[in-house]
Scaffold this active site. Structure first.
Site, PDB file in Angstrom:
ATOM      1  N   CYS A  68      37.735 -98.032 -85.509  1.00 64.70           N
ATOM      2  CA  CYS A  68      36.326 -98.127 -85.102  1.00 64.70           C
ATOM      3  C   CYS A  68      35.371 -98.132 -86.290  1.00 64.70           C
ATOM      4  CB  CYS A  68      35.977 -96.996 -84.144  1.00 64.70           C
ATOM      5  SG  CYS A  68      36.932 -97.110 -82.635  1.00 64.70           S
TER       6      CYS A  68
ATOM      7  N   HIS B  34      28.366 -96.363 -83.921  1.00 65.82           N
ATOM      8  CA  HIS B  34      29.542 -96.858 -83.194  1.00 65.82           C
ATOM      9  C   HIS B  34      29.430 -96.368 -81.745  1.00 65.82           C
ATOM     10  CE1 HIS B  34      33.484 -97.760 -81.897  1.00 65.82           C
ATOM     11  NE2 HIS B  34      33.879 -96.501 -81.861  1.00 65.82           N
TER      12      HIS B  34
ATOM     13  N   ASN C  77      33.550 -99.471 -75.484  1.00 67.24           N
ATOM     14  CA  ASN C  77      33.894 -99.350 -76.903  1.00 67.24           C
ATOM     15  C   ASN C  77      34.687-100.591 -77.326  1.00 67.24           C
ATOM     16  OD1 ASN C  77      34.926 -98.706 -79.406  1.00 67.24           O
ATOM     17  ND2 ASN C  77      35.676 -96.680 -78.818  1.00 67.24           N
TER      18      ASN C  77
HETATM   19  O1  UT7 Z   1      36.142 -94.922 -80.895  1.00 70.93           O
HETATM   20  C1  UT7 Z   1      37.264 -94.313 -81.441  1.00 70.93           C
HETATM   21  C2  UT7 Z   1      37.203 -92.856 -81.377  1.00 70.93           C
HETATM   22  N1  UT7 Z   1      37.293 -92.409 -80.019  1.00 70.93           N
HETATM   23  C3  UT7 Z   1      36.388 -91.572 -79.534  1.00 70.93           C
HETATM   24  O2  UT7 Z   1      35.426 -91.251 -80.199  1.00 70.93           O
HETATM   25  C4  UT7 Z   1      36.647 -90.989 -78.167  1.00 70.93           C
HETATM   26  C5  UT7 Z   1      36.424 -89.494 -78.210  1.00 70.93           C
HETATM   27  N2  UT7 Z   1      36.744 -88.833 -76.969  1.00 70.93           N
HETATM   28  C6  UT7 Z   1      35.990 -88.985 -75.854  1.00 70.93           C
HETATM   29  O3  UT7 Z   1      35.054 -89.747 -75.835  1.00 70.93           O
HETATM   30  C7  UT7 Z   1      36.293 -88.119 -74.671  1.00 70.93           C
HETATM   31  O4  UT7 Z   1      37.221 -87.112 -75.053  1.00 70.93           O
HETATM   32  C8  UT7 Z   1      36.883 -88.900 -73.445  1.00 70.93           C
HETATM   33  C9  UT7 Z   1      35.799 -89.784 -72.858  1.00 70.93           C
HETATM   34  C10 UT7 Z   1      38.058 -89.721 -73.890  1.00 70.93           C
HETATM   35  C11 UT7 Z   1      37.307 -87.909 -72.371  1.00 70.93           C
HETATM   36  O5  UT7 Z   1      36.212 -87.085 -72.010  1.00 70.93           O
HETATM   37  P1  UT7 Z   1      36.383 -85.510 -71.989  1.00 70.93           P
HETATM   38  O6  UT7 Z   1      35.103 -84.952 -71.523  1.00 70.93           O
HETATM   39  O7  UT7 Z   1      36.866 -85.076 -73.333  1.00 70.93           O
HETATM   40  O8  UT7 Z   1      37.465 -85.295 -70.880  1.00 70.93           O
HETATM   41  P2  UT7 Z   1      38.873 -84.532 -70.980  1.00 70.93           P
HETATM   42  O9  UT7 Z   1      39.862 -85.360 -71.722  1.00 70.93           O
HETATM   43  O10 UT7 Z   1      38.639 -83.120 -71.434  1.00 70.93           O
HETATM   44  O11 UT7 Z   1      39.284 -84.492 -69.465  1.00 70.93           O
HETATM   45  C12 UT7 Z   1      38.533 -83.707 -68.493  1.00 70.93           C
HETATM   46  C13 UT7 Z   1      39.133 -83.949 -67.129  1.00 70.93           C
HETATM   47  C14 UT7 Z   1      40.658 -83.827 -67.088  1.00 70.93           C
HETATM   48  O12 UT7 Z   1      41.016 -83.260 -65.845  1.00 70.93           O
HETATM   49  P3  UT7 Z   1      41.367 -81.705 -65.707  1.00 70.93           P
HETATM   50  O13 UT7 Z   1      42.515 -81.481 -66.638  1.00 70.93           O
HETATM   51  O14 UT7 Z   1      40.128 -80.966 -66.127  1.00 70.93           O
HETATM   52  O15 UT7 Z   1      41.713 -81.579 -64.259  1.00 70.93           O
HETATM   53  C15 UT7 Z   1      41.140 -85.243 -67.146  1.00 70.93           C
HETATM   54  O16 UT7 Z   1      42.399 -85.420 -66.554  1.00 70.93           O
HETATM   55  O17 UT7 Z   1      38.852 -85.290 -66.716  1.00 70.93           O
HETATM   56  C16 UT7 Z   1      40.069 -85.941 -66.326  1.00 70.93           C
HETATM   57  N3  UT7 Z   1      39.949 -87.363 -66.623  1.00 70.93           N
HETATM   58  C17 UT7 Z   1      39.396 -88.238 -65.783  1.00 70.93           C
HETATM   59  N4  UT7 Z   1      38.907 -88.090 -64.537  1.00 70.93           N
HETATM   60  C18 UT7 Z   1      38.405 -89.199 -63.944  1.00 70.93           C
HETATM   61  C19 UT7 Z   1      40.306 -88.006 -67.767  1.00 70.93           C
HETATM   62  N5  UT7 Z   1      40.001 -89.313 -67.652  1.00 70.93           N
HETATM   63  C20 UT7 Z   1      39.434 -89.481 -66.422  1.00 70.93           C
HETATM   64  C21 UT7 Z   1      38.919 -90.584 -65.751  1.00 70.93           C
HETATM   65  N6  UT7 Z   1      38.409 -90.409 -64.516  1.00 70.93           N
HETATM   66  N7  UT7 Z   1      38.898 -91.823 -66.283  1.00 70.93           N
END
Ligand code: UT7
Length: 329
Positions: A116, A256, A286
């Protein structure tokens, strides 16, 4: 002697026609529009469809627009650098393919892989060739067909990424405008949190690892999120401090587009109000190396000569950094 700076003298972007909305994704994986919007800011993304089409095809569309706008003849181009992690082939480089497709027969060309951060790494690299005085026209491309490496059964990654390309033309400037400074960083120990596990020399593709999905993007969202928030905000604040800039001096932040929450944290740290921040993540998701030039392209008509602009990115590697430039036209 007047100092030569590398100035962006034209910009263009391209996203493919096909759109994948949050509602479409609800039908494919266990997700919902509210979760995607509130956690990422994304509403839809564009997907390149069509047999035999790759990253170079999107880059070529953007470059054709750029040439038309700037009246550039492809034969004038000295160098093409393409930031991408979704090269058309492992080799030759996508930039080689682009040079052939656009008829840039006098250019040499190479790809730069910094995920990225691919565009800001490529821009900084390209600017060095202009600053030496040896090269007059350098194309810097940021392009990724993320749909080619995304697992559309994995809700944690498939909602985030989209396809797109952007390009800038770099030329020498002697009026003080152009690229002023950059700070680029990397930390390869971050690779365990964000990588494409199979398809390289460590784990060449086999039937088995393809069945296990190891050729797709693997991301542990939380550690990447934490590192991105800290690193993007820190490096953006650092480049401002190094160049004696306050929030009032900065006209635009071009971040980004990985997550609206990361963008907000960076802007807050820089002391910027929201109207100074380019945000199009809601429309494109993204697009990896494509995000920053796509923003510049979307906002081009609002930019004024002399505007102080900070580009900032964080991505796989880990790689991150910031570029400070003065808009040149
Ligand atoms: O560009 C390159 C670099 N990449 C980035 O900068 C990405 C950085 N990371 C992020 O933007 C975020 O971590 C994500 C958008 C990928 C995820 O968001 P988050 O707030 O960190 O969510 P999480 O991974 O902590 O997941 C929270 C909950 C989980 O469920 P439980 O365990 O709390 O029951 C996940 O299973 O959300 C669930 N979950 C979803 N639910 C609905 C994960 N993906 C989804 C989804 N829809 N698509």
């Amino acid at each position: 002697m007047t100092e030569i700076k590398a100035a962006i003298t034209g910009v263009a972007g391209y996203v493919p026609e096909d759109v994948l909305t949050n509602a479409d994704l609800e039908k494919i994986v266990d997700t919902n529009d509210e979760w995607i919007r509130s956690r990422t800011g994304i509403e839809k993304r564009h997907i390149l469809k069509g047999e035999g089409l790759g990253t170079s095809d999107m880059a070529v569309k953007a470059i054709e627009k750029l040439f038309k706008k700037t009246g550039t003849d492809p034969k004038e181009i000295d160098l093409i650098i393409c930031g991408t992690v979704t090269a058309d082939y492992n080799f030759p480089s996508t930039a080689n393919v682009i040079s052939d497709k656009i008829g840039a027969t006098n250019a040499w060309s190479f790809d730069l892989n910094a995920a990225c951060s691919g565009f800001i790494y490529s821009l900084t690299t390209g600017s060095q060739f202009i600053e030496t005085g040896k090269y007059k026209k350098v194309l810097v491309v940021g392009a990724d067909k993320m749909s080619s490496i995304v697992d559309y059964t994995d809700r944690t990654t498939c909602v985030i990424f989209g396809d797109g390309a952007g390009v800038v033309l770099l030329e020498p400037s002697e009026d003080g405008n152009g690229i002023q400074d950059s700070i680029l960083r990397s930390d390869g120990s971050g690779r365990k949190h964000l990588l494409q596990r199979a398809g390289g020399s460590v784990l060449p593709l086999t039937k088995e690892n393809i069945e296990d999905g190891l050729h797709y993007v693997y991301q542990e969202g939380q550690p990447v999120f934490k590192a991105a928030v800290t690193s993007m905000a820190d490096v953006s604040a650092e480049i401002m401090e190094k160049n004696g800039l306050t929030g009032d001096d900065v006209n635009w932040l071009v971040p980004h587009q990985a997550n609206l929450r990361i963008i907000d944290a960076t802007a807050r740290r820089m002391g910027l109000t929201s109207e100074k921040v380019m945000i199009n993540i809601q429309r494109y998701g993204n697009t990896t190396a494509g995000t920053i030039p796509l923003c510049l392209s979307d906002w081009e008509s609002q930019l004024k000569k002399g505007d102080n602009i900070i580009l900032s990115a964080f991505g796989g590697g880990f790689t991150w950094g910031a570029v400070y430039l003065k808009w040149a036209y």
